[in-house]
Design a protein around this motif. Structure first.
Motif, mmCIF file in Angstrom:
data_model
loop_
_atom_site.group_PDB
_atom_site.id
_atom_site.type_symbol
_atom_site.label_atom_id
_atom_site.label_comp_id
_atom_site.label_asym_id
_atom_site.label_seq_id
_atom_site.Cartn_x
_atom_site.Cartn_y
_atom_site.Cartn_z
ATOM 1 N N UNK A 139 -16.071 13.724 14.013
ATOM 2 C CA UNK A 139 -16.381 12.417 14.579
ATOM 3 C C UNK A 139 -15.824 11.263 13.774
ATOM 4 N N UNK A 140 -15.335 11.521 12.551
ATOM 5 C CA UNK A 140 -14.768 10.463 11.714
ATOM 6 C C UNK A 140 -13.465 9.954 12.313
ATOM 7 N N UNK A 141 -13.229 8.661 12.119
ATOM 8 C CA UNK A 141 -11.999 8.053 12.609
ATOM 9 C C UNK A 141 -10.998 7.913 11.482
ATOM 10 N N UNK A 142 -9.725 7.978 11.826
ATOM 11 C CA UNK A 142 -8.670 7.824 10.829
ATOM 12 C C UNK A 142 -7.391 7.394 11.504
ATOM 13 N N UNK A 143 -6.290 7.486 10.769
ATOM 14 C CA UNK A 143 -4.993 7.111 11.334
ATOM 15 C C UNK A 143 -3.937 8.127 10.916
ATOM 16 N N UNK A 144 -2.916 8.244 11.764
ATOM 17 C CA UNK A 144 -1.825 9.178 11.508
ATOM 18 C C UNK A 144 -0.914 8.575 10.453
ATOM 19 N N UNK A 145 -0.593 9.332 9.412
ATOM 20 C CA UNK A 145 0.335 8.878 8.365
ATOM 21 C C UNK A 145 1.723 9.473 8.555
ATOM 22 N N UNK A 146 1.787 10.738 8.937
ATOM 23 C CA UNK A 146 3.048 11.395 9.293
ATOM 24 C C UNK A 146 2.892 11.861 10.729
ATOM 25 N N UNK A 147 3.912 11.672 11.556
ATOM 26 C CA UNK A 147 3.785 12.034 12.979
ATOM 27 C C UNK A 147 3.227 13.442 13.173
ATOM 28 N N UNK A 148 2.331 13.555 14.133
ATOM 29 C CA UNK A 148 1.730 14.848 14.469
ATOM 30 C C UNK A 148 2.492 15.420 15.660
#
Length: 148
Positions: free
Chosen positions: A80-89
């Motif tokens: 449920x934690x939010x985050x951001x992409x650092x290297x393309x998935x």
């Protein structure tokens, strides 16, 4: 276990309150009423007792709030934690969640760097994430948004 917590909380509460009463009475006993004698300044005593009581009650309140909060550690706390992409998935890459970089796999297709994501599962040290709509991420991501 709940019984022990209640006992500890009551001991802290009553011990603190009795300490404040003892400090007040001790300060009042220092007053010398003989002619030209110096004594304790009553307003200073009252202010000191009030400040110490306020600090004690603030700390006691925070302690009790911390005891009531559910224990959060391990995989359950990540979901449920939010985050951001650092290297393309595509579908695997790196994401930034809870102040750390994690290897992740996207469950919602390829994602570009900077895209907001939500953790939906944990496989060992690899997170499974899904894309989050921009309005939802901006509203609930908080301090993580500034560090992205």
């Amino acid at each position: 276990m709940r019984h022990v917590e209640r006992v500890v909380s009551r001991v802290l509460l009553w011990g603190g309150l009795l300490s404040i009463v003892a400090m007040t009475l001790g300060g009042l006993l220092l007053i010398n009423t003989s002619f030209l004698a110096e004594g304790v300044n009553i307003p200073l005593l009252v202010i000191t007792v009030l400040v110490i009581a306020a600090v004690f009650l603030f700390i006691l309140r925070k302690l009790l709030d911390a005891r009531r909060r559910p224990y959060a550690a391990g995989e359950e706390s990540m979901i449920g934690s939010l985050g951001s992409v650092r290297e393309p998935l595509n579908p695997s890459g790196m994401v930034f969640v809870n102040g750390a970089l994690w290897q992740a796999t996207s469950t919602s297709g390829p994602l570009d760097a900077g895209a907001p994501v939500r953790v939906v599962g944990v496989d060992g040290l690899r997170l499974r994430v899904e894309a989050v709509q921009q309005t939802e991420a901006g509203r609930s991501q908080g301090p993580q948004a500034a560090s992205s």
